[in-house]
Design an enzyme around this catalytic site. Structure first.
Site, PDB file in Angstrom:
ATOM      1  N   GLN A 255       1.371  12.093  -6.275  1.00  0.00           N
ATOM      2  CA  GLN A 255       2.619  11.321  -6.228  1.00  0.00           C
ATOM      3  C   GLN A 255       3.632  11.961  -5.249  1.00  0.00           C
ATOM      4  OE1 GLN A 255       1.388  11.872  -9.842  1.00  0.00           O
ATOM      5  NE2 GLN A 255       0.138  10.203  -9.119  1.00  0.00           N
TER       6      GLN A 255
ATOM      7  N   ALA B  79      -3.134   8.623  -8.732  1.00  0.00           N
ATOM      8  CA  ALA B  79      -3.171   9.140  -7.365  1.00  0.00           C
ATOM      9  C   ALA B  79      -4.320   8.508  -6.588  1.00  0.00           C
ATOM     10  CB  ALA B  79      -3.341  10.657  -7.391  1.00  0.00           C
ATOM     11  N   GLY B  80      -4.138   8.404  -5.288  1.00  0.00           N
ATOM     12  CA  GLY B  80      -5.218   7.983  -4.395  1.00  0.00           C
ATOM     13  C   GLY B  80      -5.065   8.786  -3.118  1.00  0.00           C
ATOM     14  N   HIS B  81      -5.933   9.770  -2.949  1.00  0.00           N
ATOM     15  CA  HIS B  81      -5.810  10.670  -1.800  1.00  0.00           C
ATOM     16  C   HIS B  81      -6.973  10.430  -0.843  1.00  0.00           C
ATOM     17  CE1 HIS B  81      -3.204  13.688  -4.279  1.00  0.00           C
ATOM     18  NE2 HIS B  81      -2.717  12.476  -4.257  1.00  0.00           N
TER      19      HIS B  81
ATOM     20  N   THR C 234      -5.100   3.195  -4.509  1.00  0.00           N
ATOM     21  CA  THR C 234      -5.570   3.018  -5.880  1.00  0.00           C
ATOM     22  C   THR C 234      -5.604   1.546  -6.269  1.00  0.00           C
ATOM     23  OG1 THR C 234      -4.753   5.184  -6.491  1.00  0.00           O
ATOM     24  CG2 THR C 234      -5.090   3.648  -8.295  1.00  0.00           C
TER      25      THR C 234
ATOM     26  N   ARG D  79       2.317  14.729 -29.581  1.00  0.00           N
ATOM     27  CA  ARG D  79       1.363  15.682 -30.194  1.00  0.00           C
ATOM     28  C   ARG D  79       0.215  15.006 -30.938  1.00  0.00           C
ATOM     29  NH1 ARG D  79       6.572  18.375 -32.594  1.00  0.00           N
ATOM     30  NH2 ARG D  79       6.853  16.149 -32.752  1.00  0.00           N
TER      31      ARG D  79
ATOM     32  N   GLY E  28      -2.876  11.174  13.339  1.00  0.00           N
ATOM     33  CA  GLY E  28      -3.945  10.230  13.006  1.00  0.00           C
ATOM     34  C   GLY E  28      -4.613  10.690  11.724  1.00  0.00           C
TER      35      GLY E  28
ATOM     36  N   ARG F  90      -2.253  -2.667  -3.551  1.00  0.00           N
ATOM     37  CA  ARG F  90      -0.995  -3.415  -3.389  1.00  0.00           C
ATOM     38  C   ARG F  90      -0.347  -3.086  -2.042  1.00  0.00           C
ATOM     39  NH1 ARG F  90       2.370  -1.553  -8.572  1.00  0.00           N
ATOM     40  NH2 ARG F  90       1.271   0.381  -8.121  1.00  0.00           N
TER      41      ARG F  90
ATOM     42  N   LYS G 105      -1.050  13.568   1.581  1.00  0.00           N
ATOM     43  CA  LYS G 105      -1.365  14.846   0.911  1.00  0.00           C
ATOM     44  C   LYS G 105      -2.859  15.148   0.973  1.00  0.00           C
ATOM     45  CE  LYS G 105       0.511  13.167  -2.803  1.00  0.00           C
ATOM     46  NZ  LYS G 105       1.123  11.934  -2.266  1.00  0.00           N
TER      47      LYS G 105
ATOM     48  N   ASP H  59       1.857   8.898  -1.291  1.00  0.00           N
ATOM     49  CA  ASP H  59       1.078   8.392  -0.148  1.00  0.00           C
ATOM     50  C   ASP H  59       1.558   8.930   1.196  1.00  0.00           C
ATOM     51  OD1 ASP H  59      -0.310   6.858  -2.026  1.00  0.00           O
ATOM     52  OD2 ASP H  59       1.126   5.216  -1.839  1.00  0.00           O
TER      53      ASP H  59
ATOM     54  N   ARG I   8       2.312  -1.763   0.329  1.00  0.00           N
ATOM     55  CA  ARG I   8       3.406  -0.811   0.104  1.00  0.00           C
ATOM     56  C   ARG I   8       4.671  -1.326   0.771  1.00  0.00           C
ATOM     57  NH1 ARG I   8      -0.545   4.067   1.996  1.00  0.00           N
ATOM     58  NH2 ARG I   8      -1.694   4.324   0.050  1.00  0.00           N
TER      59      ARG I   8
ATOM     60  N   THR J 123       7.001   8.060 -12.304  1.00  0.00           N
ATOM     61  CA  THR J 123       5.775   8.275 -13.057  1.00  0.00           C
ATOM     62  C   THR J 123       6.115   9.174 -14.257  1.00  0.00           C
ATOM     63  OG1 THR J 123       3.428   8.825 -12.862  1.00  0.00           O
ATOM     64  CG2 THR J 123       4.976  10.290 -11.711  1.00  0.00           C
TER      65      THR J 123
HETATM   66  P1  GDP Z   1      -1.796  10.652  -0.241  1.00  0.00           P
HETATM   67  O1  GDP Z   1      -1.757   9.887  -1.515  1.00  0.00           O
HETATM   68  O2  GDP Z   1      -0.523  11.402   0.008  1.00  0.00           O
HETATM   69  O3  GDP Z   1      -2.996  11.547  -0.101  1.00  0.00           O
HETATM   70  O4  GDP Z   1      -1.893   9.554   0.918  1.00  0.00           O
HETATM   71  P2  GDP Z   1      -2.879   8.258   0.948  1.00  0.00           P
HETATM   72  O5  GDP Z   1      -4.250   8.739   1.202  1.00  0.00           O
HETATM   73  O6  GDP Z   1      -2.643   7.404  -0.239  1.00  0.00           O
HETATM   74  O7  GDP Z   1      -2.272   7.465   2.172  1.00  0.00           O
HETATM   75  C1  GDP Z   1      -2.195   8.033   3.445  1.00  0.00           C
HETATM   76  C2  GDP Z   1      -3.033   7.167   4.420  1.00  0.00           C
HETATM   77  O8  GDP Z   1      -2.677   7.482   5.747  1.00  0.00           O
HETATM   78  C3  GDP Z   1      -4.520   7.434   4.326  1.00  0.00           C
HETATM   79  O9  GDP Z   1      -5.202   6.238   4.612  1.00  0.00           O
HETATM   80  C4  GDP Z   1      -4.769   8.470   5.411  1.00  0.00           C
HETATM   81  O10 GDP Z   1      -6.100   8.436   5.924  1.00  0.00           O
HETATM   82  C5  GDP Z   1      -3.785   8.030   6.454  1.00  0.00           C
HETATM   83  N1  GDP Z   1      -3.209   9.103   7.300  1.00  0.00           N
HETATM   84  C6  GDP Z   1      -2.917  10.382   6.980  1.00  0.00           C
HETATM   85  N2  GDP Z   1      -2.295  11.002   8.020  1.00  0.00           N
HETATM   86  C7  GDP Z   1      -2.217  10.083   9.010  1.00  0.00           C
HETATM   87  C8  GDP Z   1      -1.655  10.087  10.329  1.00  0.00           C
HETATM   88  O11 GDP Z   1      -1.096  11.074  10.805  1.00  0.00           O
HETATM   89  N3  GDP Z   1      -1.753   8.919  11.051  1.00  0.00           N
HETATM   90  C9  GDP Z   1      -2.338   7.796  10.549  1.00  0.00           C
HETATM   91  N4  GDP Z   1      -2.379   6.717  11.328  1.00  0.00           N
HETATM   92  N5  GDP Z   1      -2.869   7.756   9.325  1.00  0.00           N
HETATM   93  C10 GDP Z   1      -2.799   8.883   8.563  1.00  0.00           C
HETATM   94  P1  IMO Z   2      -0.425   9.486  -4.625  1.00  0.00           P
HETATM   95  O1  IMO Z   2      -0.857  10.797  -5.242  1.00  0.00           O
HETATM   96  C1  IMO Z   2       2.321   6.095  -4.699  1.00  0.00           C
HETATM   97  C2  IMO Z   2       3.885   4.890  -8.601  1.00  0.00           C
HETATM   98  C3  IMO Z   2       3.480   3.523  -9.091  1.00  0.00           C
HETATM   99  C4  IMO Z   2       4.715   3.140  -9.885  1.00  0.00           C
HETATM  100  C5  IMO Z   2       5.127   4.464 -10.530  1.00  0.00           C
HETATM  101  C6  IMO Z   2       4.634   4.652 -11.953  1.00  0.00           C
HETATM  102  O2  IMO Z   2      -1.526   8.699  -4.050  1.00  0.00           O
HETATM  103  O3  IMO Z   2       0.714   9.712  -3.691  1.00  0.00           O
HETATM  104  P2  IMO Z   2       2.248   5.202 -12.975  1.00  0.00           P
HETATM  105  O4  IMO Z   2       0.958   4.455 -12.892  1.00  0.00           O
HETATM  106  O5  IMO Z   2       2.179   6.591 -12.450  1.00  0.00           O
HETATM  107  O6  IMO Z   2       2.848   5.149 -14.343  1.00  0.00           O
HETATM  108  O7  IMO Z   2       3.245   4.362 -12.025  1.00  0.00           O
HETATM  109  O8  IMO Z   2       4.575   5.478  -9.698  1.00  0.00           O
HETATM  110  N1  IMO Z   2       2.768   5.795  -8.242  1.00  0.00           N
HETATM  111  C7  IMO Z   2       2.424   6.077  -6.978  1.00  0.00           C
HETATM  112  N2  IMO Z   2       2.881   5.589  -5.814  1.00  0.00           N
HETATM  113  N3  IMO Z   2       1.371   7.061  -4.698  1.00  0.00           N
HETATM  114  C8  IMO Z   2       0.921   7.577  -5.862  1.00  0.00           C
HETATM  115  O9  IMO Z   2       0.072   8.630  -5.902  1.00  0.00           O
HETATM  116  C9  IMO Z   2       1.419   7.061  -7.071  1.00  0.00           C
HETATM  117  N4  IMO Z   2       1.173   7.318  -8.377  1.00  0.00           N
HETATM  118  C10 IMO Z   2       2.016   6.547  -9.068  1.00  0.00           C
HETATM  119  O10 IMO Z   2       3.263   2.641  -8.008  1.00  0.00           O
HETATM  120  O11 IMO Z   2       5.755   2.752  -9.020  1.00  0.00           O
HETATM  121 MG    MG Z   3      -2.053   7.932  -2.221  1.00  0.00          MG
END
Ligand code: GDP
Ligand code: IMO
Ligand code: MG
Length: 420
Positions: free
Chosen positions: A220, A39-41, A296, A138, A410, A299, A16, A13, A301, A235
């Site tokens: 991750q 993942a949640g991007h 995702t 396997r 931002g 929860r 990315k 998070d 963080r 993970t």
């Molecule tokens: P990822 O899993 O690494 O792609 O990150 P996530 O999308 O799960 O979480 C990052 C959150 O921060 C998202 O809601 C983005 O829109 C937000 N975000 C990314 N860069 C910035 C930043 O520079 N400032 C702020 N305030 N939010 C950001």
């Molecule tokens: P992105 O790509 C943050 C964490 C889970 C848990 C551990 C194992 O959005 O950064 P899993 O379901 O993979 O077996 O869970 O890994 N986890 C993440 N935490 N961002 C993620 O992805 C994650 N993917 C898994 O919270 O601690």
């Molecule tokens: Mg994420």
């Protein structure tokens, strides 16, 4: 043209999705190589917020995207995500070797967590671990099996009775779906998804040989790595640059930029050690300001100070050439900020993360204090940032030893500073 790696350096998070979307504009291919819909991007374009779990974040820019063999695919989630796209004809290739998450994987994920009780990992519950377990054993079902009803039928006939027995007799769970229901649902999904099957290993190899720009989107973060993270609180894949080669099926790359994505503070979802964690009002303030709730699972963080020990180890193992430093704006208005520079253990200083993290029990973070700042998210030039913000950034940059070439102020595309 150089290829680019985007990897998380902390616990996921880091932003990315945002950085991938920015780079995707000029890339010829965007490729996922590990993880799954754990993942949640997030990508923000104008007022619209896109959340990707399985599809590469390059699709919004209209760039061709690939899902490599190292990814685990939940076809229900994939189908939903494809249906949600604005683009009715997404340019997407899925490698035939990708492993498929089956409904029993989700149940087993939950059942294992239940069994672990207060020692649970805090997984996303998406069946990621059990699916990778089957790959190693396997016995997994792959994309190439999913798209062929007869092959799928045979695989399900072998696996369903076994998984049902394990779930019911070992874990005391109820399996409510029948073998026929699983076959019908998954064969139908396979039928719809078949059009995307393509040999990603060959496609990416050819693109690289032709001098195209390939962008590898990690999921991750490095400290969730199955070997190098805080095991067992990790993970089941390898969120690191090294995994690109095995997760896509390509040779070594000569010219590249390896971008580590670093959040200006630290967050973690789920269990596991977190030495700089803030369990107080300040932690809550950062959580609220940074909207630190899982993309995702929703929860909250866990939140803490920036940790340079973690970043040094990430930079070394991922061979980082650059850092994109994100969410600096979230620290706005906090009077005094801290950065952890090293850990103190038995009178000695640790500057890298210990292989045995249980040693952290004996460690105390050593902090350096910084003046707070107020960053304008619309700042375009690095030198227009407040001096105190630059001090914070440059201190971390110097200690990590990698250039911080992007500063994100931002969530929007425009809220990004490119340093020369
Ligand atoms: P990822 O899993 O690494 O792609 O990150 P996530 O999308 O799960 O979480 C990052 C959150 O921060 C998202 O809601 C983005 O829109 C937000 N975000 C990314 N860069 C910035 C930043 O520079 N400032 C702020 N305030 N939010 C950001
Ligand atoms: P992105 O790509 C943050 C964490 C889970 C848990 C551990 C194992 O959005 O950064 P899993 O379901 O993979 O077996 O869970 O890994 N986890 C993440 N935490 N961002 C993620 O992805 C994650 N993917 C898994 O919270 O601690
Ligand atoms: Mg994420």
């Amino acid at each position: 043209m150089a290829s680019r790696f985007v990897v998380g350096t902390q616990f996921g998070d880091e932003g990315k999705g945002k950085i991938t979307d920015i780079f995707a504009k000029q890339a010829d291919l965007v490729v996922r190589y590990q993880g799954g819909n754990n993942a949640g991007h997030t990508v923000v374009v104008g007022e619209k917020v896109y959340k990707f779990h399985l599809l590469p974040s390059g699709l919004i820019q209209g760039t061709r995207c690939c899902i490599g063999a190292g990814v685990v695919i939940d076809p229900r989630v994939l189908m939903e995500e494809i249906n949600r796209l604005d683009d009715e004809n997404p340019q997407l290739a899925i490698d035939p070797r990708t492993q498929i998450i089956m409904p029993w994987h989700n149940l087993l994920d939950g059942a294992t967590e239940k069994m672990l009780g207060n020692k649970k990992i805090g997984t996303t519950g998406r069946g990621i671990g059990p699916c990778y377990e089957d790959r190693a054993a396997r016995i997994g079902i792959r994309f190439v099996d999913l798209v062929d009803r007869e092959r799928l039928k045979q695989k399900i006939a072998e696996l369903y009775p076994l998984k049902k027995k394990i779930l019911e007799l070992v874990y005391g769970e109820n399996v409510e779906f029948t073998e026929q229901e699983v076959l019908d649902e998954y064969a139908a999904l396979g039928e719809k998804l078949k059009q995307y099957m393509g040999d990603v290993s060959q496609e990416v190899s050819k693109a690289l040989a032709d001098g195209k720009e390939v962008l590898f989107e990690g999921a991750q973060g490095f400290f969730l790595d199955n070997d190098f993270g805080t095991y067992p609180f990790v993970t089941s894949s390898h969120p690191m640059t090294g995994a690109v080669f095995t997760g896509v099926g390509i040779g070594l790359i000569k010219e590249y930029e390896a971008f580590g994505i670093v959040k200006a503070y630290t967050t973690r979802v789920g269990g596991g050690p977190f030495l700089t964690e803030l369990n107080d009002d300040l932690g809550e303030l950062i959580r609220q300001n940074g909207k630190e709730f899982g993309t995702t699972t929703g929860r909250p963080r866990r939140v803490g100070w920036l940790d340079l020990v973690i970043l040094r180890t990430s930079a070394r193992v991922n061979g980082l050439t650059d850092v994109a430093f994100t969410k600096i704006d979230v620290l706005n208005g906090i009077e005094k900020l801290k950065i952890c520079t090293a850990y103190e253990m038995d009178g000695k200083e640790l500057t890298e993360f210990p292989a045995d993290w249980t040693l952290l029990e004996k460690c105390k973070p050593i902090y350096r204090e910084f003046e707070g700042f107020e960053v304008d998210p619309e700042t375009k030039n690095y030198n227009d940032l407040p001096q105190a913000a630059r001090d914070y950034i440059e201190f971390a940059e110097k200690k990590v030893g990698v250039k911080f070439s992007i500063i994100s102020t931002g969530p929007k595309r425009s809220q990004t500073i490119f340093r020369q």
